[in-house]
Each structure stands twice: as C-alpha cells, then as structure tokens.
Design an enzyme around this catalytic site. Structure first.
Site, PDB file in Angstrom:
ATOM      1  N   LYS A   6       0.824  -1.216   0.000  1.00  0.00           N
ATOM      2  CA  LYS A   6       0.000   0.000   0.000  1.00  0.00           C
ATOM      3  C   LYS A   6       0.864   1.275   0.000  1.00  0.00           C
ATOM      4  CE  LYS A   6      -3.920  -2.102  -0.186  1.00  0.00           C
ATOM      5  NZ  LYS A   6      -3.452  -3.446  -0.555  1.00  0.00           N
ATOM      6  N   ILE A   7       0.184   2.418  -0.009  1.00  0.00           N
ATOM      7  CA  ILE A   7       0.862   3.714  -0.135  1.00  0.00           C
ATOM      8  C   ILE A   7       1.930   3.881   0.949  1.00  0.00           C
ATOM      9  CG2 ILE A   7       0.528   6.242  -0.158  1.00  0.00           C
ATOM     10  CD1 ILE A   7      -0.963   4.924  -2.464  1.00  0.00           C
TER      11      ILE A   7
END
Ligand code: PLP
Length: 209
Positions: A185-186
């Site tokens: 994820k980010i």
C-alpha cells in the site's frame, strides 16, 4: 519471465530507531504511544475526527460492516471490480453482496448502475464504494444516492490514502472509511489498517468490539 514488482516497501533510519526503542523499553504490547500518535497523525492528515488502528484493512472493513448494522441476508452493494477483501467482510456477516458494474473512466462503482440497483433492491443495508489504485470513485453521485435512500456508505480506501476528490480525502465521505497499511500500500506497517468514522462514538464502539 521478467517480473514487475507491484510495490516494494522500503525502510529507513527512523524505523530502526523505533524498533531499537521498543527493545530498550520492552514495549511490545498492548497498544501504546506509537499507535496513539499514528492514529492522531492519520486522522489529522485525512481530516477525520478520529480513527482506530487495527490489524488489517479487512478488519476495518469488517467493523464498518458491523457498525452499519449489516446482518444475515441483508444486501450490500459493492463494485464488481475490486479485491476479495472488500467483499469478504460482507460474507463474514452472512449478508449478500450485490455487485455493481464499474464506469470506464475510474474503473470504480458506476453511479448509473448504482441507481438501477436501488430500483431493483430498494433497501440495501449499506453501500460500499472502493477507490481502486489510488483513483477516487465518483463521490458526488454515490453520496447523493446514498443520502436519497438513507443508506450508510462505507468507503474502502485501502489503496487511496492521500487521494482527494474535489479537495477532500477519499475515505472521509462515507459514514465509515478504511485505509490499509498492507505491504503493497501507499505506506505500510507491514500489515495493518485504520478505520475512520464520521461519528466519534462509532470509533469508540469499534475499539471495544
Ligand atoms: C481494495 C482493497 N480492499 C481491502 C484490502 C484489504 O486490506 P488488508 O490487506 O490490509 O486487509 C486491500 C488490500 O489488501 C485492497 O486492495
């Protein structure tokens, strides 16, 4: 075959310092200052009133489904193009996902298809919008439809921390929103997730669940 990595997380000096400090202070459980600060920072960044850090985005989605009052045989609208993790929590509560087609521009829930679904199933217990690959769904229309039908909106913003729609962070439009900190994820905590809710008492309830 040449592989293209989806996302390769990296670690830096500060992470090492925090791990060192955890060893030095014998801090391994329960939740403590680091998690409290992380929650406060995510809430401030997203513009949410409060949030609860959890073991995964899936756990945050599951709690959102429970907070929305979804029970056995209820219907929940969810996009047809998403990850199993969006849909699984609906099934954990023995509810029925009704899949809504995607729009070409964003690949996310098509508001026209959602409108049609409301005609066919006028009383879904919740709508779950997903913001895939950091692209926001069409929130004006989705929010308007949920409001018109008085149905709670859950936002699966697992992949869209930092994405804005008309200046507002994805994950903060609905009654409940979630971010994932899974390894791809980010930002990542290796594994983890966060629930943000419109009403602070929902976050409190989730933390006691
Ligand atoms: C769209 C979407 N929803 C939910 C999840 C679940 O998050 P987690 O892996 O933290 O349980 C993910 C990612 O894994 C995801 O990409």
């Amino acid at each position: 075959m040449k592989k293209i990595p989806l996302a390769t997380p990296t670690m830096h000096t500060e992470e090492r310092q925090y791990i060192q400090k955890a060893f030095e202070t014998n801090w391994i459980s329960p939740l403590g200052q680091n998690v409290d600060e992380f929650e406060a920072k995510v809430a401030a960044y997203a513009g949410a009133s409060s949030c609860a850090a959890l073991s995964s985005g899936t756990a945050a989605l599951h709690l959102s489904v429970i907070l929305a009052g979804v029970k056995e045989n209820d219907i929940v609208f969810v996009p047809s193009l998403t990850f199993a993790a969006s849909v699984n929590p609906i099934r954990y509560e023995y509810a029925t996902p009704v899949f809504i087609d995607s729009e070409r521009d964003t690949w996310n829930m098509d508001a026209a298809a959602l409108r049609k679904a409301f005609e066919k199933y006028p009383h879904p217990k919740a709508v779950m919008a997903v913001h895939l690959y950091g692209t926001s769904a069409n929130m004006d229309e989705i929010c308007a439809l949920c409001k018109a039908h008085d149905v709670p909106l859950i936002e699966d913003a697992a992949e869209s921390l930092g994405t804005t729609y008309k200046g507002k962070m994805t994950g903060t439009f609905g009654n409940y929103g979630i971010y994932s900190f899974n390894g791809n994820k980010i930002i990542t905590t290796s594994g983890g997730g966060i629930l943000v809710a419109k009403r602070e008492k929902d976050v409190d309830k989730a933390q006691c669940h």
